[in-house]
Design a protein around this motif. Sequence first.
Motif, PDB file in Angstrom:
ATOM      1  N   ILE A   1       0.866  -1.188   0.000  1.00  0.00           N
ATOM      2  CA  ILE A   1       0.000   0.000   0.000  1.00  0.00           C
ATOM      3  C   ILE A   1       0.893   1.225   0.000  1.00  0.00           C
TER       4      ILE A   1
ATOM      5  N   GLN B   1       2.188  11.498   0.455  1.00  0.00           N
ATOM      6  CA  GLN B   1       2.377  12.494   1.514  1.00  0.00           C
ATOM      7  C   GLN B   1       1.825  13.855   1.109  1.00  0.00           C
ATOM      8  N   SER B   2       1.270  13.951  -0.100  1.00  0.00           N
ATOM      9  CA  SER B   2       0.750  15.244  -0.581  1.00  0.00           C
ATOM     10  C   SER B   2      -0.458  15.673   0.244  1.00  0.00           C
TER      11      SER B   2
ATOM     12  N   LEU C   1       5.598  -3.253   9.311  1.00  0.00           N
ATOM     13  CA  LEU C   1       6.485  -2.089   9.130  1.00  0.00           C
ATOM     14  C   LEU C   1       6.021  -1.224   7.956  1.00  0.00           C
ATOM     15  N   ALA C   2       5.663  -1.902   6.864  1.00  0.00           N
ATOM     16  CA  ALA C   2       5.216  -1.181   5.659  1.00  0.00           C
ATOM     17  C   ALA C   2       3.930  -0.418   5.938  1.00  0.00           C
ATOM     18  N   LEU C   3       3.003  -1.052   6.675  1.00  0.00           N
ATOM     19  CA  LEU C   3       1.733  -0.380   6.972  1.00  0.00           C
ATOM     20  C   LEU C   3       1.948   0.783   7.944  1.00  0.00           C
TER      21      LEU C   3
ATOM     22  N   GLN D   1       4.597   2.590   8.027  1.00  0.00           N
ATOM     23  CA  GLN D   1       5.163   3.641   7.161  1.00  0.00           C
ATOM     24  C   GLN D   1       4.038   4.413   6.470  1.00  0.00           C
ATOM     25  N   ASN D   2       3.030   3.662   5.993  1.00  0.00           N
ATOM     26  CA  ASN D   2       1.939   4.316   5.273  1.00  0.00           C
ATOM     27  C   ASN D   2       0.977   5.046   6.191  1.00  0.00           C
TER      28      ASN D   2
ATOM     29  N   ASN E   1       2.728   8.254   6.484  1.00  0.00           N
ATOM     30  CA  ASN E   1       2.511   9.063   5.276  1.00  0.00           C
ATOM     31  C   ASN E   1       1.142   9.740   5.317  1.00  0.00           C
ATOM     32  N   THR E   2       0.135   8.986   5.781  1.00  0.00           N
ATOM     33  CA  THR E   2      -1.232   9.525   5.847  1.00  0.00           C
ATOM     34  C   THR E   2      -1.304  10.675   6.855  1.00  0.00           C
TER      35      THR E   2
ATOM     36  N   ILE F   1       1.221  12.627   7.693  1.00  0.00           N
ATOM     37  CA  ILE F   1       1.946  13.758   7.086  1.00  0.00           C
ATOM     38  C   ILE F   1       1.037  14.486   6.104  1.00  0.00           C
ATOM     39  N   SER F   2       0.360  13.698   5.255  1.00  0.00           N
ATOM     40  CA  SER F   2      -0.563  14.275   4.278  1.00  0.00           C
ATOM     41  C   SER F   2      -1.653  15.092   4.971  1.00  0.00           C
TER      42      SER F   2
ATOM     43  N   LEU G   1      -7.453   5.055   4.536  1.00  0.00           N
ATOM     44  CA  LEU G   1      -6.325   4.112   4.624  1.00  0.00           C
ATOM     45  C   LEU G   1      -6.788   2.767   5.195  1.00  0.00           C
TER      46      LEU G   1
ATOM     47  N   VAL H   1      -6.450  -0.881   3.547  1.00  0.00           N
ATOM     48  CA  VAL H   1      -5.759  -1.966   4.262  1.00  0.00           C
ATOM     49  C   VAL H   1      -6.643  -3.214   4.296  1.00  0.00           C
TER      50      VAL H   1
END
Lengths: 154, 257
Positions: A133, A137-138, B55-57, B59-60, B63-64, B66-67, B88, B92
């Motif tokens: 997935i 970050q936008s 770990l990957a989730l 990270q995302n 990201n969410t 931060i967005s 998200l 998932v």
Amino acid sequence: MYGLGWGSSRLKKADRGQIRIIEAFLAVLIIFSAFAVSADLTGSRSATKSESLASIGLHSLMKLDQDGRLGMYITDGDFTALREALDLILPAGICFNLTVYVTVYDEQMQRLNTDVITNGGFNSQEVAFVEYICASQSATLRCYVIHVNLGMAT
Amino acid sequence: MTKGKKKLRTSNSGQLLIVAALAIAILISSTTVYVYELSRETNSSNAASIADLILALKQNTRNTMISSLANVSNGGERAVLTANLNTLAQVVRSLTHFGTLVLDFATLNDSNYDSGIWLSWNTSDMGTSSTDANFTLRVYGEETTIAANYEINVTTKTTIAGFYVTLGGSEKLVNLTCSVFNEEKSALAKNITLLYQDSGSWVNVDSSNNLSVIDRGNGTYSISFTIQTTAAIIPVSAHTYDMRNIFVQANTTCSAA
């Protein structure tokens, strides 16, 4: 008494024959079990290799996603940059096929890239699959699902 | 003598059979142990795969966050964070490779955070834009069920301090030091806009003010500019965008050195 002695000798000879058959049977059994065990070992080893290939792929995508570059490439539709970046991050000798999906209408997925994103001839027997997935970050969030098939270059 | 030898050979063949059986038994058991160890390795690599997935989730999720903070700090609604995290969580759920995945979250609400968002731009010499939430990721696999709890905090902070030197008449040279932090670690700024207050209104600092910005390369910026003002105290404001497009504002008042 003489007759009985001759009969006993004949029986011993017959026993010897039976032992030979049992020995042969055991030998065949041992050889076959050796084959079976080695076949099982080969299977386990290739499964481990496939797992590590998937792990390498996942870690490469995570590395690319750390500073938001992965999401940026996809949002910009810059699949060439995405291919080049992934090719650079992956160890030499690993080839990949990549497809990007975006979720539309709740749970339906729509493919984003019209052309296959690949770094060369994908002709490997050892294939690992990675599902990742990617949230951008936008300021406007976009969620993508990336499917990658990885293989050892032949 | 011959009879004795024959007898010995017969008894020897029995011993040989036992030794051979023992050797075969050792061979079989050692092979079994080896295969078992190898299968254990394969299982641990499966566990490693799930660890990688978590770990990957994670990270995302980051990201969410931060967005969402980039959106809210640029004038968006606070509800954007919850909406984005719901999006998200839905994506998932659509993953099926490792089984069923469920992502639950709770945004932080305390004296600073409201719906997981904290914007503090009026504090003297410092500005903060932050978001915080707790997550629970459950992986319902075929063999195992794994639950991972984690907290994600995304914070952009900027500090500003400075003074001025009177050059002559009403002309003043303002010297500032501005620092940017991401999660309490030094970070680079994408853009810094400076303003100063003159007669109650905010004025943009530009090249006509002999603006000089020296990037120290470690998230610290040495800034100087000249202005015409008779005020003894000069309020200055720094509007900063970090590399993630998160906006943060910090104000300070400059006095004579």
